[in-house]
Design a protein around this motif. Structure first.
Motif, PDB file in Angstrom:
ATOM      1  N   UNK A 173       1.692  15.082 -33.098  1.00  0.00           N
ATOM      2  CA  UNK A 173       2.307  15.538 -31.846  1.00  0.00           C
ATOM      3  C   UNK A 173       2.957  14.374 -31.099  1.00  0.00           C
ATOM      4  N   UNK A 174       2.255  13.247 -31.025  1.00  0.00           N
ATOM      5  CA  UNK A 174       2.816  12.063 -30.360  1.00  0.00           C
ATOM      6  C   UNK A 174       4.091  11.599 -31.050  1.00  0.00           C
ATOM      7  N   UNK A 175       4.071  11.642 -32.383  1.00  0.00           N
ATOM      8  CA  UNK A 175       5.245  11.229 -33.154  1.00  0.00           C
ATOM      9  C   UNK A 175       6.445  12.111 -32.837  1.00  0.00           C
ATOM     10  N   UNK A 176       6.240  13.420 -32.800  1.00  0.00           N
ATOM     11  CA  UNK A 176       7.333  14.350 -32.543  1.00  0.00           C
ATOM     12  C   UNK A 176       7.881  14.191 -31.123  1.00  0.00           C
ATOM     13  N   UNK A 177       6.998  13.969 -30.168  1.00  0.00           N
ATOM     14  CA  UNK A 177       7.444  13.806 -28.776  1.00  0.00           C
ATOM     15  C   UNK A 177       8.302  12.547 -28.618  1.00  0.00           C
ATOM     16  N   UNK A 233       8.557   6.907 -50.082  1.00  0.00           N
ATOM     17  CA  UNK A 233       7.935   6.038 -49.082  1.00  0.00           C
ATOM     18  C   UNK A 233       7.439   6.817 -47.867  1.00  0.00           C
ATOM     19  N   UNK A 234       8.213   7.857 -47.443  1.00  0.00           N
ATOM     20  CA  UNK A 234       7.781   8.579 -46.248  1.00  0.00           C
ATOM     21  C   UNK A 234       6.851   9.757 -46.535  1.00  0.00           C
ATOM     22  N   UNK A 235       6.757  10.191 -47.783  1.00  0.00           N
ATOM     23  CA  UNK A 235       5.869  11.324 -48.095  1.00  0.00           C
ATOM     24  C   UNK A 235       4.408  11.044 -47.728  1.00  0.00           C
ATOM     25  N   UNK A 236       3.864   9.864 -48.037  1.00  0.00           N
ATOM     26  CA  UNK A 236       2.473   9.583 -47.621  1.00  0.00           C
ATOM     27  C   UNK A 236       2.318   9.576 -46.090  1.00  0.00           C
ATOM     28  N   UNK A 237       3.374   9.129 -45.387  1.00  0.00           N
ATOM     29  CA  UNK A 237       3.322   9.106 -43.926  1.00  0.00           C
ATOM     30  C   UNK A 237       3.276  10.531 -43.380  1.00  0.00           C
ATOM     31  N   UNK A 238       4.128  11.396 -43.936  1.00  0.00           N
ATOM     32  CA  UNK A 238       4.160  12.796 -43.505  1.00  0.00           C
ATOM     33  C   UNK A 238       2.810  13.457 -43.747  1.00  0.00           C
ATOM     34  N   UNK A 239       2.233  13.220 -44.931  1.00  0.00           N
ATOM     35  CA  UNK A 239       0.933  13.813 -45.249  1.00  0.00           C
ATOM     36  C   UNK A 239      -0.174  13.292 -44.333  1.00  0.00           C
ATOM     37  N   UNK A 240      -0.094  12.008 -43.984  1.00  0.00           N
ATOM     38  CA  UNK A 240      -1.098  11.426 -43.094  1.00  0.00           C
ATOM     39  C   UNK A 240      -0.999  12.029 -41.690  1.00  0.00           C
ATOM     40  N   UNK A 241       0.234  12.245 -41.219  1.00  0.00           N
ATOM     41  CA  UNK A 241       0.419  12.852 -39.900  1.00  0.00           C
ATOM     42  C   UNK A 241      -0.084  14.292 -39.876  1.00  0.00           C
ATOM     43  N   UNK A 242       0.111  15.010 -40.961  1.00  0.00           N
ATOM     44  CA  UNK A 242      -0.347  16.401 -41.026  1.00  0.00           C
ATOM     45  C   UNK A 242      -1.867  16.487 -40.918  1.00  0.00           C
ATOM     46  N   UNK A 243      -2.557  15.432 -41.315  1.00  0.00           N
ATOM     47  CA  UNK A 243      -4.019  15.418 -41.223  1.00  0.00           C
ATOM     48  C   UNK A 243      -4.496  14.987 -39.832  1.00  0.00           C
ATOM     49  N   UNK A 244      -3.567  14.502 -39.022  1.00  0.00           N
ATOM     50  CA  UNK A 244      -3.929  14.025 -37.679  1.00  0.00           C
ATOM     51  C   UNK A 244      -3.002  14.688 -36.659  1.00  0.00           C
ATOM     52  N   UNK A 245      -3.340  15.897 -36.201  1.00  0.00           N
ATOM     53  CA  UNK A 245      -2.452  16.656 -35.301  1.00  0.00           C
ATOM     54  C   UNK A 245      -2.059  15.911 -34.030  1.00  0.00           C
ATOM     55  N   UNK A 246      -2.981  15.129 -33.467  1.00  0.00           N
ATOM     56  CA  UNK A 246      -2.664  14.413 -32.231  1.00  0.00           C
ATOM     57  C   UNK A 246      -1.590  13.351 -32.468  1.00  0.00           C
TER      58      UNK A 246
END
Length: 239
Positions: free
Chosen positions: A136-140, A120-133
């Motif tokens: 970054x917001x997610x990590x903060x 379930x989270x693998x597509x989310x991780x891949x989507x975030x990797x394609x959108x650096x901004x």
């Protein structure tokens, strides 16, 4: 169609959240200290048999100094918070560039803590990797628990605390402006300040989600103890 339905439901359901937490916190800090410190000072000077004029002069000087000191403290605290956010933001930006796999693994770990399964989270991780901004917001927010501070926050905090301190500090001094006899003025100051502390404590409890009556009692009790201690120490030193 599904997105239109979701938007319709969101428009129908408007949540009301209290969003002025930082301002309320600053007001609480300023007013609570403003009511308590000059109150204790005036009580202490009254215990030393000082005149109303002397007490009023010393009280006004303390309110001015206290407002500057508290306001400066609020400014530095907010500025430090903003500087900390900038440092962490820069560090996360560098890590996303230099060690993206490690950062992606951290995203996966964060999502797994919410009970989300790998598939379930693998597509989310891949989507975030394609959108650096967005990454970054997610990590903060989710790794560090940091929200981007308002650039005007430092000055706003300083002014809010200082003004709140002045407003609170003038309350226990008001009787000394109109009553020339200090022994009579101190009684009026005690009554007025305790009433203000009760009202302030009730309002504080209401806005912070605590029990208003308990908050009112605790706030008034702290102020009473502070003034009684100052009055008693002044009497003891004088005696």
């Amino acid at each position: 169609m599904a997105r239109e339905l979701d938007n319709s439901l969101l428009n129908q359901h408007k949540e009301k959240h209290f969003t002025a937490g930082e301002i309320v916190r600053d007001i609480i800090i300023g007013v609570s200290d403003g009511l308590t410190v000059p109150f204790a000072l005036a009580a202490g000077l009254s215990g030393a048999n000082a005149s109303s004029t002397v007490i009023l002069t010393a009280g006004v000087a303390e309110v001015a100094a206290g407002a500057i000191s508290m306001g400066l403290g609020g400014y530095l605290a907010a500025k430090s918070e903003a500087d900390h956010y900038k440092r962490e933001l820069k560090r996360e930006q560098e890590e996303i560039i230099t060690v993206p796999d490690t950062e992606a693994a951290e995203v996966a770990e964060i999502l797994s803590e919410y009970g989300i399964q790998p598939h379930e989270y693998t597509p989310v991780v891949n989507a975030l990797r394609k959108n650096p901004k967005a990454w970054l917001d997610f990590m903060m927010k989710f790794e560090l628990g940091l929200e981007k501070p308002d650039p005007k926050r430092a000055l706003q905090s300083a002014l809010t605390i200082a003004i709140a301190y002045i407003v609170g500090g003038l309350v226990p001094l008001l009787p000394y402006m109109f009553i020339r006899t200090a022994t009579k003025a101190v009684v009026a100051s005690i009554v007025l300040t305790l009433l203000a502390l009760l009202i302030f404590g009730y309002a504080k409890g209401h806005f912070t989600g605590n029990k208003p009556f308990r908050s009112a009692f605790q706030t008034a009790l702290i102020g009473a103890i502070a003034s009684a201690a100052a009055f008693g120490m002044a009497k003891a030193v004088q005696g």
